[in-house]
Design a protein around this motif. Sequence first.
Motif, PDB file in Angstrom:
ATOM      1  N   ALA A 220       8.714  -6.974   4.954  1.00 44.21           N
ATOM      2  CA  ALA A 220       8.717  -6.150   3.825  1.00 44.21           C
ATOM      3  C   ALA A 220       7.700  -5.908   3.218  1.00 44.21           C
ATOM      4  O   ALA A 220       7.981  -4.860   2.364  1.00 44.21           O
ATOM      5  N   ASN A 223       8.911   0.028   5.020  1.00 41.42           N
ATOM      6  CA  ASN A 223      10.438   0.275   4.985  1.00 41.42           C
ATOM      7  C   ASN A 223      10.765   0.628   6.720  1.00 41.42           C
ATOM      8  O   ASN A 223      11.390   0.076   6.991  1.00 41.42           O
ATOM      9  N   GLU A 322      10.843  -9.240  -2.990  1.00 38.52           N
ATOM     10  CA  GLU A 322      10.989  -7.898  -3.379  1.00 38.52           C
ATOM     11  C   GLU A 322      10.183  -7.821  -4.518  1.00 38.52           C
ATOM     12  O   GLU A 322      10.055  -7.200  -4.970  1.00 38.52           O
ATOM     13  N   ARG A 325       7.805  -5.018  -2.572  1.00 35.78           N
ATOM     14  CA  ARG A 325       8.596  -3.766  -2.622  1.00 35.78           C
ATOM     15  C   ARG A 325       8.878  -2.809  -3.862  1.00 35.78           C
ATOM     16  O   ARG A 325       8.583  -1.954  -4.020  1.00 35.78           O
ATOM     17  N   ARG A 329       7.501   0.844  -3.529  1.00 34.60           N
ATOM     18  CA  ARG A 329       8.657   1.607  -3.897  1.00 34.60           C
ATOM     19  C   ARG A 329       8.998   1.978  -5.178  1.00 34.60           C
ATOM     20  O   ARG A 329       9.546   3.348  -5.831  1.00 34.60           O
TER      21      ARG A 329
END
Length: 381
Positions: A220, A223, A322, A325, A329
Amino acid sequence: MKQLLSVHEGQVADPSPIGSYKPGDVVFLLKDLSGVELERGTEDREEAIQSGTHYSEMLPIEYRPSDDYIGLYRQTLLATAGKVAEAVAVVAEQIVAKRGAGVVLASLARAGTPIGVLIKRYLHTYHGLDVPHYSISIIRGKGIDENALKYMLRRHPEGNIQFVDGWTGKGAIRKVLIEACGSFHDRYGVRLSDDLAVLADPGCCSATFGTREDFLIPSACLNSTVSGLVSRTVLRGDLIGPEDYHGAKYYRELEEDDLSNEYVDTIEAQFEAVREAAREKAGRLLAETGDPVTWQGERDIRAIQRDYGIDDVNLVKPGVGETTRVLLRRVPWKILVDDAANPNLAPILLLAADRGVPVEEYPELTYSCCGIIRPLKGDSA
């Protein structure tokens, strides 16, 4: 089954080879869009998404990982390789018990891809099975790639498809999978299991899981450079025809930074040490009665929405994976944590500090943490 699909639909083309994994690890059922400009900057992309453009119509810019991010990744990998390997083994043992020797792995691109590779390797080493493994696209709000499903069913008419992903957040993709499998049965008369095998399921929305602990799976942190150099998947009418697979880009220019094979090799090296414990845990999980899917985490998300005045549930991203992430990003607003002393949160707290994102304690979270994307409309920002 095969005749039904052949009569009603045209033949789906063989996939073009993309991805940087070793031959035999995975076949990507994706249309190569490497020559198309699809990337948009973080702020621009966030504004487009919150203004109604679907996230699958564009891509985030695939930045070359910085030394700091690589350091975070390697630190996390060193700390969790054994834990990840055990979760892989627990899931793999459940899959072979539930699906049998004819299982066909369908990992959800792209977070599911390295997990599918690891499960395939485990089944080969410890069960003597050379199971097919494909990576296919599923997109929130648009569904699963039916052409990819048709290809797998034609190639393996007696196969038993098992969907695979890395982890669950609030269960959005599992819900898309449930709906997609129902739609596929209505259209083609083929019933697929909507079971989604994941390593970590803190939100209690999958029946086949390695752990319910909310910890950072190292992949995670990065990418494409830990996912076979493949982008997120793309579905846009001007690029994807009715008989095409969903699209993705293959970032050949990042080959020198690619850690995809090193990642799965590092985890695989831990299999022998965790195998017995994993078999025992898988046996206990398989013997449990009652429905393991309670969607418990979803209640947390509704409470956060209420407490923070967030209209769009998609701006709330629960779980360590999550949240990572969101920090890497998206445009984060704040990070909620169950306990700032939780050892699983060290990478999250580091990233939040680097980006100047406030961290607040939110006791009794089902998850270790939750990332909230900054709303670009309304008063919350």
